[in-house]
Design an enzyme around this catalytic site. Structure first.
Site, PDB file in Angstrom:
ATOM      1  N   GLU A  63       0.884  -1.173   0.000  1.00 57.60           N
ATOM      2  CA  GLU A  63       0.000   0.000   0.000  1.00 57.60           C
ATOM      3  C   GLU A  63       0.914   1.212   0.000  1.00 57.60           C
ATOM      4  O   GLU A  63       1.525   1.533   1.015  1.00 57.60           O
ATOM      5  CB  GLU A  63      -0.917  -0.034   1.228  1.00 57.60           C
ATOM      6  CG  GLU A  63      -2.179   0.810   1.086  1.00 57.60           C
ATOM      7  CD  GLU A  63      -1.911   2.286   1.267  1.00 57.60           C
ATOM      8  OE1 GLU A  63      -1.858   3.002   0.238  1.00 57.60           O
ATOM      9  OE2 GLU A  63      -1.750   2.727   2.404  1.00 57.60           O
ATOM     10  N   CYS A  97      -2.134   9.144   2.546  1.00 62.51           N
ATOM     11  CA  CYS A  97      -1.860   8.654   1.193  1.00 62.51           C
ATOM     12  C   CYS A  97      -2.992   8.982   0.236  1.00 62.51           C
ATOM     13  O   CYS A  97      -2.765   9.158  -0.967  1.00 62.51           O
ATOM     14  CB  CYS A  97      -1.601   7.149   1.215  1.00 62.51           C
ATOM     15  SG  CYS A  97      -2.965   6.157   1.858  1.00 62.51           S
TER      16      CYS A  97
END
Length: 297
Positions: A63, A97
């Site tokens: 990720e 993010c």
């Protein structure tokens, strides 16, 4: 009798922490006892982990970074879009993010959008969230603050207009709006990871789709439009792991698979029982017979 669970309720051995740098990470990845690697962090480090995992034939769930786009189409309500845009870029000082890293706004409402977003940014309180009622707190450290400011000033040098912010005091960086941002400007092309909203004008929905899809990242996507089905049709043309129609890019649910594509990671592997079980277990086929099988020869 085993040891009792810890204060968090986990059985002994379930959660372990090993402080250290790249050497500790590499030792974990290459150790034969570790069969699956799950990593959350930068794309650069993720590439290195993926290489090591491939060399040792291990599954790696990555990720990684993002530079998520918010598409504001020509039929969008400007006030509603600005509310989404400010939260998407400034929540947690942009240190997420999924932060909205690129605002692609239809030309017909572009000026109104920039003016309203800059006005909102200029009035957001910044300070210590432990002692004051603020919208933004400090960024993580001086190194990150300087990186943010460097991207902002370099983008201004490249032709972007600082419509709000662009200043800081200690670790408190003002929410910043960059207008007329060229797609070659650093704050547009790179993940800023700070409270910066780069806004770029698009002449058509086709241009917005092309720009949104051109990024190497593919984590989250927001689309603002009064026509939900139009938004869905746009979303189908932009490769991302997550899409939110009439919402900003920073959304996460523990029960929904989460992850990105391209340089943002290896797909949705976090969140939701089915995704987690698939990611962290191995399927084993076992057969049984009461008597040995007989074959033709």
């Amino acid at each position: 009798m085993g040891r009792p669970p810890g204060r968090a309720g986990l059985p002994p051995g379930v959660l372990q922490m090993l402080p250290g740098g790249a050497d500790v990470g590499e030792a974990l990845i290459t150790d034969p006892h570790v069969r699956v690697i799950s990593f959350t962090g930068s794309t650069g480090v993720g590439r290195r982990i993926g290489e090591l995992a491939g060399r040792h034939l291990k599954r790696a769930h990555l990720e990684l970074g993002g530079n998520s786009a918010l598409l504001v189409l020509d039929d969008a309500d400007v006030e509603a879009a600005v509310n989404l845009a400010a939260w998407g870029s400034f929540f947690h000082q942009g240190q997420i993010c999924m932060t909205t890293g690129r605002h692609l706004v239809a030309a017909s409402i572009y000026d109104d959008f920039v003016e309203a977003l800059a006005e909102k940014a200029s009035h957001l309180p910044v300070g210590n969230p432990a002692t004051d009622e603020v919208a933004l707190g400090p960024v993580i450290d001086a190194g990150q603050r300087d990186k943010i400011h460097g991207l902002v000033t370099a983008s201004a040098d490249a032709g972007a207009v600082i419509a709000a912010g662009g200043t800081y005091e200690d670790l408190f960086y003002r929410p910043t709006v960059l207008a007329d941002v060229p797609i070659t400007a650093p704050a547009y092309a790179e993940e800023v990871f700070g409270p910066v909203a780069p806004v770029t004008k698009v002449e058509s929905v086709e241009d917005a789709i092309e720009l949104a899809a051109a990024s190497e990242y593919g984590l989250s996507l927001g689309i603002v439009t009064k026509d939900v089905m139009r938004g869905l049709a746009v979303a189908e043309q932009i490769p991302t792991g997550i899409v939110h129609i009439n919402d900003q890019t920073v959304n996460d649910e523990a029960n929904a698979p989460f992850g990105g594509v391209r340089a943002s990671g290896t797909g949705s592997r976090f969140g939701g029982a089915e995704a987690n079980i698939e990611a962290f277990t191995e399927t084993r086929w076992i057969t049984m017979r009461g008597e040995p099988a007989r074959y033709p020869f």
